[in-house]
Motif scaffolding. Structure first.
Motif, PDB file in Angstrom:
ATOM      1  N   TRP A  68     -27.732 -57.215  56.754  1.00 38.35           N
ATOM      2  CA  TRP A  68     -27.140 -56.073  56.740  1.00 38.35           C
ATOM      3  C   TRP A  68     -27.232 -54.991  57.564  1.00 38.35           C
ATOM      4  O   TRP A  68     -26.528 -54.304  57.802  1.00 38.35           O
ATOM      5  CB  TRP A  68     -27.938 -55.429  55.459  1.00 38.35           C
ATOM      6  CG  TRP A  68     -26.824 -54.447  55.047  1.00 38.35           C
ATOM      7  CD1 TRP A  68     -26.101 -53.712  53.884  1.00 38.35           C
ATOM      8  CD2 TRP A  68     -27.417 -53.099  55.149  1.00 38.35           C
ATOM      9  NE1 TRP A  68     -26.573 -52.620  54.006  1.00 38.35           N
ATOM     10  CE2 TRP A  68     -27.182 -51.518  54.134  1.00 38.35           C
ATOM     11  CE3 TRP A  68     -29.145 -52.741  55.639  1.00 38.35           C
ATOM     12  CZ2 TRP A  68     -27.614 -50.562  54.343  1.00 38.35           C
ATOM     13  CZ3 TRP A  68     -29.186 -51.426  55.782  1.00 38.35           C
ATOM     14  CH2 TRP A  68     -28.720 -49.878  55.522  1.00 38.35           C
ATOM     15  N   ASN A  69     -28.442 -54.956  57.933  1.00 40.20           N
ATOM     16  CA  ASN A  69     -28.278 -53.792  58.895  1.00 40.20           C
ATOM     17  C   ASN A  69     -27.092 -53.771  60.634  1.00 40.20           C
ATOM     18  O   ASN A  69     -26.624 -53.270  61.039  1.00 40.20           O
ATOM     19  CB  ASN A  69     -29.965 -53.647  59.912  1.00 40.20           C
ATOM     20  CG  ASN A  69     -30.442 -52.296  60.769  1.00 40.20           C
ATOM     21  OD1 ASN A  69     -29.940 -51.327  60.152  1.00 40.20           O
ATOM     22  ND2 ASN A  69     -31.358 -53.158  61.246  1.00 40.20           N
ATOM     23  N   GLU A  72     -24.077 -52.911  59.342  1.00 35.97           N
ATOM     24  CA  GLU A  72     -24.068 -51.540  59.358  1.00 35.97           C
ATOM     25  C   GLU A  72     -23.643 -50.634  61.071  1.00 35.97           C
ATOM     26  O   GLU A  72     -23.514 -49.784  60.625  1.00 35.97           O
ATOM     27  CB  GLU A  72     -25.396 -50.306  58.696  1.00 35.97           C
ATOM     28  CG  GLU A  72     -25.116 -50.841  57.227  1.00 35.97           C
ATOM     29  CD  GLU A  72     -23.852 -50.294  56.278  1.00 35.97           C
ATOM     30  OE1 GLU A  72     -23.840 -49.707  56.718  1.00 35.97           O
ATOM     31  OE2 GLU A  72     -22.956 -51.330  55.772  1.00 35.97           O
ATOM     32  N   SER A  79     -18.309 -53.042  55.071  1.00 33.82           N
ATOM     33  CA  SER A  79     -19.764 -52.847  54.573  1.00 33.82           C
ATOM     34  C   SER A  79     -20.231 -53.548  53.192  1.00 33.82           C
ATOM     35  O   SER A  79     -19.078 -53.709  52.295  1.00 33.82           O
ATOM     36  CB  SER A  79     -20.604 -51.133  54.693  1.00 33.82           C
ATOM     37  OG  SER A  79     -21.601 -51.207  54.349  1.00 33.82           O
ATOM     38  N   ASN A  80     -21.218 -54.318  53.209  1.00 37.46           N
ATOM     39  CA  ASN A  80     -21.703 -54.843  51.686  1.00 37.46           C
ATOM     40  C   ASN A  80     -23.432 -54.284  52.204  1.00 37.46           C
ATOM     41  O   ASN A  80     -23.912 -53.774  52.772  1.00 37.46           O
ATOM     42  CB  ASN A  80     -21.032 -56.191  51.920  1.00 37.46           C
ATOM     43  CG  ASN A  80     -19.984 -56.656  52.057  1.00 37.46           C
ATOM     44  OD1 ASN A  80     -18.989 -56.962  50.713  1.00 37.46           O
ATOM     45  ND2 ASN A  80     -19.768 -57.319  53.144  1.00 37.46           N
ATOM     46  N   SER A  81     -23.554 -54.707  50.423  1.00 40.82           N
ATOM     47  CA  SER A  81     -24.815 -54.224  50.086  1.00 40.82           C
ATOM     48  C   SER A  81     -25.861 -55.541  50.649  1.00 40.82           C
ATOM     49  O   SER A  81     -25.029 -56.852  50.799  1.00 40.82           O
ATOM     50  CB  SER A  81     -25.379 -54.222  48.658  1.00 40.82           C
ATOM     51  OG  SER A  81     -24.777 -55.234  48.141  1.00 40.82           O
ATOM     52  N   VAL A  82     -27.766 -55.012  50.737  1.00 35.98           N
ATOM     53  CA  VAL A  82     -27.915 -55.577  51.021  1.00 35.98           C
ATOM     54  C   VAL A  82     -28.364 -57.613  50.211  1.00 35.98           C
ATOM     55  O   VAL A  82     -28.587 -58.425  50.179  1.00 35.98           O
ATOM     56  CB  VAL A  82     -29.840 -55.026  50.933  1.00 35.98           C
ATOM     57  CG1 VAL A  82     -30.214 -56.449  51.423  1.00 35.98           C
ATOM     58  CG2 VAL A  82     -29.706 -54.060  52.777  1.00 35.98           C
ATOM     59  N   TYR A  83     -27.976 -56.536  48.577  1.00 34.71           N
ATOM     60  CA  TYR A  83     -27.924 -57.416  47.449  1.00 34.71           C
ATOM     61  C   TYR A  83     -26.743 -58.588  47.740  1.00 34.71           C
ATOM     62  O   TYR A  83     -27.533 -59.959  47.859  1.00 34.71           O
ATOM     63  CB  TYR A  83     -27.977 -57.152  46.530  1.00 34.71           C
ATOM     64  CG  TYR A  83     -27.921 -58.130  45.543  1.00 34.71           C
ATOM     65  CD1 TYR A  83     -28.843 -58.277  44.771  1.00 34.71           C
ATOM     66  CD2 TYR A  83     -26.375 -58.151  45.009  1.00 34.71           C
ATOM     67  CE1 TYR A  83     -28.936 -59.051  43.070  1.00 34.71           C
ATOM     68  CE2 TYR A  83     -26.980 -58.762  43.799  1.00 34.71           C
ATOM     69  CZ  TYR A  83     -28.200 -59.719  43.246  1.00 34.71           C
ATOM     70  OH  TYR A  83     -27.920 -60.398  41.475  1.00 34.71           O
ATOM     71  N   TYR A  84     -25.553 -58.358  48.770  1.00 37.06           N
ATOM     72  CA  TYR A  84     -24.331 -59.009  48.399  1.00 37.06           C
ATOM     73  C   TYR A  84     -25.584 -59.579  49.418  1.00 37.06           C
ATOM     74  O   TYR A  84     -25.113 -61.396  48.980  1.00 37.06           O
ATOM     75  CB  TYR A  84     -23.855 -58.353  48.975  1.00 37.06           C
ATOM     76  CG  TYR A  84     -22.740 -58.932  49.356  1.00 37.06           C
ATOM     77  CD1 TYR A  84     -21.690 -59.587  48.480  1.00 37.06           C
ATOM     78  CD2 TYR A  84     -22.747 -59.753  51.104  1.00 37.06           C
ATOM     79  CE1 TYR A  84     -20.091 -60.267  49.231  1.00 37.06           C
ATOM     80  CE2 TYR A  84     -20.800 -60.345  51.365  1.00 37.06           C
ATOM     81  CZ  TYR A  84     -19.891 -60.965  50.166  1.00 37.06           C
ATOM     82  OH  TYR A  84     -18.858 -61.781  50.272  1.00 37.06           O
ATOM     83  N   TYR A  85     -25.881 -59.750  50.829  1.00 40.83           N
ATOM     84  CA  TYR A  85     -25.893 -60.853  52.061  1.00 40.83           C
ATOM     85  C   TYR A  85     -27.208 -61.595  51.245  1.00 40.83           C
ATOM     86  O   TYR A  85     -27.597 -62.743  51.881  1.00 40.83           O
ATOM     87  CB  TYR A  85     -26.061 -59.929  53.383  1.00 40.83           C
ATOM     88  CG  TYR A  85     -25.094 -59.917  53.920  1.00 40.83           C
ATOM     89  CD1 TYR A  85     -24.707 -60.328  54.642  1.00 40.83           C
ATOM     90  CD2 TYR A  85     -24.561 -58.109  54.210  1.00 40.83           C
ATOM     91  CE1 TYR A  85     -22.799 -59.959  54.598  1.00 40.83           C
ATOM     92  CE2 TYR A  85     -23.756 -57.941  54.159  1.00 40.83           C
ATOM     93  CZ  TYR A  85     -22.792 -58.682  55.249  1.00 40.83           C
ATOM     94  OH  TYR A  85     -21.881 -58.147  55.449  1.00 40.83           O
TER      95      TYR A  85
END
Length: 212
Positions: A68-69, A72, A79-85
């Protein structure tokens, strides 16, 4: 599809070879092409870079925050969420890859086998950090993931690309040439489907493919 590749003038005639030790054993399984493929900065390979050893492996859920980082901090990537990955790496690890240098994540690729067409591998998103100056890392990730899926029985590889992204289109054409396969193209998702300013998502379908 999101692959960081060099500009067309610097893409080699053949996709860079990936050593056997870089390939990760993968079961039949998961991922969709690259959305938002972009150009990788041209980096001159120094003596130090030449000694940089990149390892490819399957992702684990703990990789979610680091990936995620990376997304970003990569301009132009969706962009997606940390939860997504984190969830993706739980359910679709077989179609994805992580690139590391000394255990630091420097690149990734997400993909999957389509549920309605399990013989089709779709590459969705991939990116590589320029921090270590590793030439063509995004291209090598794509090549390694696609080749291992073909070895595991995939007969088609798909990705969606902007018609303006000549660099990744060239990479896809080189992959098709390497496998002596044809390419079919069509607009999968028109720009009118998206609420923001978004290009048409043009589907590139490569195949039929064989591990021989």
């Amino acid at each position: 599809m999101t692959i960081i590749v060099p500009s067309p003038a610097h893409v080699p005639n053949e996709t860079p070879a990936v050593s056997q030790e870089e390939l990760v054993t993968a079961a039949a399984g998961a991922t969709a092409p690259a959305r938002g493929l972009q150009e990788e900065k041209k980096v001159t390979e120094s003596a130090a870079t030449a000694k940089t050893k990149v390892a490819f492996r399957a992702p684990v859920t703990e990789d979610g925050p680091a990936v995620w980082n990376l997304v970003e901090n990569t301009p132009g990537l969706d962009s997606n969420s940390v939860y997504y990955y984190t969830l993706w790496f739980r359910d679709f690890a077989d179609g994805s890859l992580i690139a590391t240098v000394d255990d630091e994540i420097v690149g990734f690729l997400t993909g999957y086998r389509r549920p309605d067409e399990p013989h089709t591998y779709f590459v969705w998103q991939t990116a590589a950090s320029p921090r270590h100056g590793i030439p063509f890392l995004g291209v090598k990730l794509f090549q390694a993931a696609a080749d291992q899926q073909v070895a595991a029985g995939a007969r088609y590889v798909e990705a969606t690309v902007s018609a303006e992204n000549k660099s990744i289109i060239m990479v896809l054409k080189q992959f098709a040439k390497k496998h002596n396969a044809s390419i079919e193209t069509r607009v999968l998702f028109p720009s009118s489907l998206f609420p923001d300013s978004h290009h048409d998502e043009v589907l590139y379908r490569i195949g039929p493919l064989s591990a021989d």
